[in-house]
Design an enzyme around this catalytic site. Sequence first.
Site, PDB file in Angstrom:
ATOM      1  N   GLY A 183       0.785  -1.233   0.000  1.00  0.00           N
ATOM      2  CA  GLY A 183       0.000   0.000   0.000  1.00  0.00           C
ATOM      3  C   GLY A 183       0.816   1.281   0.000  1.00  0.00           C
ATOM      4  N   LEU A 187      -9.873  -7.220 -13.359  1.00  0.00           N
ATOM      5  CA  LEU A 187     -11.302  -6.903 -13.274  1.00  0.00           C
ATOM      6  C   LEU A 187     -11.992  -7.195 -14.601  1.00  0.00           C
ATOM      7  CD1 LEU A 187     -10.831  -3.551 -11.343  1.00  0.00           C
ATOM      8  CD2 LEU A 187     -11.751  -5.699 -10.409  1.00  0.00           C
ATOM      9  N   HIS A 242       0.865   1.252 -13.160  1.00  0.00           N
ATOM     10  CA  HIS A 242       1.497   0.031 -13.646  1.00  0.00           C
ATOM     11  C   HIS A 242       3.002   0.280 -13.731  1.00  0.00           C
ATOM     12  CE1 HIS A 242       1.681  -3.829 -15.648  1.00  0.00           C
ATOM     13  NE2 HIS A 242       2.482  -3.290 -16.546  1.00  0.00           N
TER      14      HIS A 242
HETATM   15  C1  GAR Z   1       3.571  -0.999  -7.385  1.00  0.00           C
HETATM   16  O1  GAR Z   1       4.868  -1.067  -7.902  1.00  0.00           O
HETATM   17  C2  GAR Z   1       2.555  -0.939  -8.521  1.00  0.00           C
HETATM   18  O2  GAR Z   1       2.992  -0.206  -9.630  1.00  0.00           O
HETATM   19  C3  GAR Z   1       2.405  -2.383  -8.851  1.00  0.00           C
HETATM   20  O3  GAR Z   1       2.413  -3.055  -7.620  1.00  0.00           O
HETATM   21  C4  GAR Z   1       3.188  -2.310  -6.684  1.00  0.00           C
HETATM   22  C5  GAR Z   1       2.355  -2.087  -5.453  1.00  0.00           C
HETATM   23  O4  GAR Z   1       3.115  -1.522  -4.437  1.00  0.00           O
HETATM   24  N1  GAR Z   1       1.196  -2.622  -9.578  1.00  0.00           N
HETATM   25  C6  GAR Z   1       1.055  -3.600 -10.470  1.00  0.00           C
HETATM   26  O5  GAR Z   1       1.934  -4.386 -10.724  1.00  0.00           O
HETATM   27  C7  GAR Z   1      -0.304  -3.658 -11.127  1.00  0.00           C
HETATM   28  N2  GAR Z   1      -0.327  -4.628 -12.159  1.00  0.00           N
HETATM   29  P1  GAR Z   1       2.388  -0.787  -3.219  1.00  0.00           P
HETATM   30  O6  GAR Z   1       1.372  -1.777  -2.652  1.00  0.00           O
HETATM   31  O7  GAR Z   1       3.494  -0.524  -2.245  1.00  0.00           O
HETATM   32  O8  GAR Z   1       1.734   0.469  -3.738  1.00  0.00           O
END
Ligand code: GAR
Length: 197
Positions: free
Chosen positions: A13, A94, A110
Amino acid sequence: MNKRVAILISGSGSNMVALAQSMTGDHPGRACLVLSNDPQAGGLAKARAMGIPTAVVDHRPFKGDRAAFEAALMEPLLAAAPDLIALAGFMRVLTPDFVARFEGRMLNIHPSLLPKYKGLNTHARAIAAGDTEAGCTVHEVTAALDDGPILGQARVPVLPGDTAETLAARILPLEHQLYPAVLRRVLEGKRAPIALP
Ligand code: GAR
């Protein structure tokens, strides 16, 4: 009247925290809900510590029945009446039906320079391809995965010896700048893409 922003997470998060912390003062938005598909997501405690309402809809009991999972997801979401939904490390795909309910009102971050490397393992794929730059993208969510209109991108160099981990660690702080910047612009009605740094 502030716009209500629901943030969907699956993990630590850190992007959710960056978004929530940005929504103070004269910011047009406020976090109304942090919703996770994983009861263990570290972001849930962070949201509670910030005084943001949280909800969990564990996807596992639905055993791949996406429609049923999304119907359950919709309950706390509709109760929170968000104007905008921000996917922030939300790792469930989704369905087009769900996305259509929030057309034009759902953002995602992303960790690649879209349209490159949709899906998973983005950093490893950028390194394996010999790319000299990588980064992250905030985009509008449409029915196709990681495919909607791009609202902002941030770039970093790929350095010799980089691993997926070192590259991810270089990109994540930029995610924390880019996503709040785009969120604010979108809430102000601006959708022309921005570039960082
Ligand atoms: C982030 O790096 C985000 O860009 C990626 O997951 C991580 C979440 O980190 N999202 C994806 O890969 C979506 N396909 P966080 O929970 O610390 O924000």
